[in-house]
Design a protein around this motif. Sequence first.
Motif, PDB file in Angstrom:
ATOM      1  N   ALA A  55       0.861  -1.170   0.000  1.00  0.00           N
ATOM      2  CA  ALA A  55       0.000   0.000   0.000  1.00  0.00           C
ATOM      3  C   ALA A  55       0.904   1.228   0.000  1.00  0.00           C
ATOM      4  O   ALA A  55       1.985   1.213   0.589  1.00  0.00           O
ATOM      5  N   LEU A  56       0.471   2.265  -0.666  1.00  0.00           N
ATOM      6  CA  LEU A  56       1.267   3.485  -0.793  1.00  0.00           C
ATOM      7  C   LEU A  56       0.469   4.672  -0.297  1.00  0.00           C
ATOM      8  O   LEU A  56      -0.771   4.678  -0.377  1.00  0.00           O
ATOM      9  N   ALA A  57       1.180   5.656   0.189  1.00  0.00           N
ATOM     10  CA  ALA A  57       0.497   6.832   0.722  1.00  0.00           C
ATOM     11  C   ALA A  57       1.349   8.073   0.518  1.00  0.00           C
ATOM     12  O   ALA A  57       2.563   7.990   0.313  1.00  0.00           O
ATOM     13  N   TRP A  58       0.673   9.204   0.576  1.00  0.00           N
ATOM     14  CA  TRP A  58       1.339  10.499   0.616  1.00  0.00           C
ATOM     15  C   TRP A  58       1.011  11.157   1.961  1.00  0.00           C
ATOM     16  O   TRP A  58      -0.144  11.156   2.393  1.00  0.00           O
ATOM     17  N   PHE A  59       2.047  11.678   2.568  1.00  0.00           N
ATOM     18  CA  PHE A  59       1.915  12.477   3.774  1.00  0.00           C
ATOM     19  C   PHE A  59       2.544  13.839   3.493  1.00  0.00           C
ATOM     20  O   PHE A  59       3.297  13.998   2.529  1.00  0.00           O
ATOM     21  N   ARG A  60       2.260  14.804   4.343  1.00  0.00           N
ATOM     22  CA  ARG A  60       2.902  16.110   4.202  1.00  0.00           C
ATOM     23  C   ARG A  60       3.206  16.689   5.570  1.00  0.00           C
ATOM     24  O   ARG A  60       2.568  16.343   6.579  1.00  0.00           O
ATOM     25  N   GLN A  61       4.196  17.565   5.582  1.00  0.00           N
ATOM     26  CA  GLN A  61       4.575  18.206   6.834  1.00  0.00           C
ATOM     27  C   GLN A  61       4.940  19.655   6.556  1.00  0.00           C
ATOM     28  O   GLN A  61       5.853  19.946   5.783  1.00  0.00           O
ATOM     29  N   ALA A  62       4.186  20.539   7.178  1.00  0.00           N
ATOM     30  CA  ALA A  62       4.450  21.972   7.085  1.00  0.00           C
ATOM     31  C   ALA A  62       5.352  22.383   8.243  1.00  0.00           C
ATOM     32  O   ALA A  62       5.391  21.714   9.278  1.00  0.00           O
ATOM     33  N   PRO A  63       6.069  23.501   8.101  1.00  0.00           N
ATOM     34  CA  PRO A  63       6.969  23.946   9.176  1.00  0.00           C
ATOM     35  C   PRO A  63       6.227  24.116  10.495  1.00  0.00           C
ATOM     36  O   PRO A  63       5.164  24.742  10.548  1.00  0.00           O
ATOM     37  N   GLY A  64       6.771  23.528  11.534  1.00  0.00           N
ATOM     38  CA  GLY A  64       6.179  23.655  12.855  1.00  0.00           C
ATOM     39  C   GLY A  64       4.958  22.794  13.103  1.00  0.00           C
ATOM     40  O   GLY A  64       4.334  22.902  14.159  1.00  0.00           O
ATOM     41  N   LYS A  65       4.629  21.943  12.137  1.00  0.00           N
ATOM     42  CA  LYS A  65       3.448  21.097  12.287  1.00  0.00           C
ATOM     43  C   LYS A  65       3.836  19.631  12.200  1.00  0.00           C
ATOM     44  O   LYS A  65       4.895  19.283  11.694  1.00  0.00           O
ATOM     45  N   GLU A  66       2.950  18.780  12.693  1.00  0.00           N
ATOM     46  CA  GLU A  66       3.185  17.342  12.622  1.00  0.00           C
ATOM     47  C   GLU A  66       2.915  16.840  11.202  1.00  0.00           C
ATOM     48  O   GLU A  66       2.170  17.452  10.436  1.00  0.00           O
ATOM     49  N   ARG A  67       3.540  15.704  10.907  1.00  0.00           N
ATOM     50  CA  ARG A  67       3.287  15.079   9.606  1.00  0.00           C
ATOM     51  C   ARG A  67       1.831  14.614   9.562  1.00  0.00           C
ATOM     52  O   ARG A  67       1.336  13.997  10.516  1.00  0.00           O
ATOM     53  N   GLU A  68       1.165  14.884   8.448  1.00  0.00           N
ATOM     54  CA  GLU A  68      -0.244  14.526   8.341  1.00  0.00           C
ATOM     55  C   GLU A  68      -0.511  13.708   7.086  1.00  0.00           C
ATOM     56  O   GLU A  68       0.141  13.862   6.050  1.00  0.00           O
ATOM     57  N   PHE A  69      -1.499  12.850   7.218  1.00  0.00           N
ATOM     58  CA  PHE A  69      -1.926  11.992   6.125  1.00  0.00           C
ATOM     59  C   PHE A  69      -2.589  12.819   5.037  1.00  0.00           C
ATOM     60  O   PHE A  69      -3.372  13.732   5.329  1.00  0.00           O
ATOM     61  N   VAL A  70      -2.302  12.478   3.777  1.00  0.00           N
ATOM     62  CA  VAL A  70      -2.929  13.137   2.639  1.00  0.00           C
ATOM     63  C   VAL A  70      -3.805  12.155   1.861  1.00  0.00           C
ATOM     64  O   VAL A  70      -4.997  12.399   1.664  1.00  0.00           O
ATOM     65  N   ALA A  71      -3.215  11.045   1.421  1.00  0.00           N
ATOM     66  CA  ALA A  71      -3.954  10.079   0.611  1.00  0.00           C
ATOM     67  C   ALA A  71      -3.248   8.734   0.651  1.00  0.00           C
ATOM     68  O   ALA A  71      -2.042   8.668   0.884  1.00  0.00           O
ATOM     69  N   ALA A  72      -3.999   7.669   0.402  1.00  0.00           N
ATOM     70  CA  ALA A  72      -3.437   6.325   0.353  1.00  0.00           C
ATOM     71  C   ALA A  72      -4.120   5.525  -0.740  1.00  0.00           C
ATOM     72  O   ALA A  72      -5.264   5.815  -1.118  1.00  0.00           O
TER      73      ALA A  72
END
Length: 123
Positions: A33-50
Motif C-alpha cells: 500500500a502506498l500513501a502520501w503524507f505532508r509536513q508543514a513547518p512547525g506542524k506534525e506530519r499529516e496523512f494526505v492520501a493512500a
Amino acid sequence: QVQLVESGGGLVQAGGSLRLSCAASGRTFSRCALAWFRQAPGKEREFVAAISWSGGTTSYSSSVKGRFTISRDNAKNTVYLQMNSLKPEDTAVYYCAAKEGSGTTYYSAYNYWGQGTQVTVSS
C-alpha cells in the motif's frame, strides 16, 4: 526493501495544479500500500492520501478530498498525486510512503519513506 524517490514539487500560484511522482524500486512494490503524507513547518506530519496495492481502494484526508487524486502504475513502479485547486495551506514537504499489506492513515505504520519534495503555493 523498497526505496522511494519523490519528484514534481515546486512553486505554484493558488488555484494551480501540480503532479507529484514517487518512483519505487524493490521487489515487493506491487504488494505494498502506498500513501502520501505532508509536513508543514512547525506542524506534525499529516496523512494526505493512500492507495491499496491493487489501486482499487483509495482514501483521502478531508482537507484534500475532491482536489487531490492518488493513483499508481505497478508496471512503472510509480505512485502519483495529482493536486488541483491548490491553496496556500497545502504548502508543505510531501512524502511518499509504503508498507506491505493494507493501507492506513497512521504514518507510524509505514516502513519505507522517500526524502520528500517541497510544494509551495503562493497566494
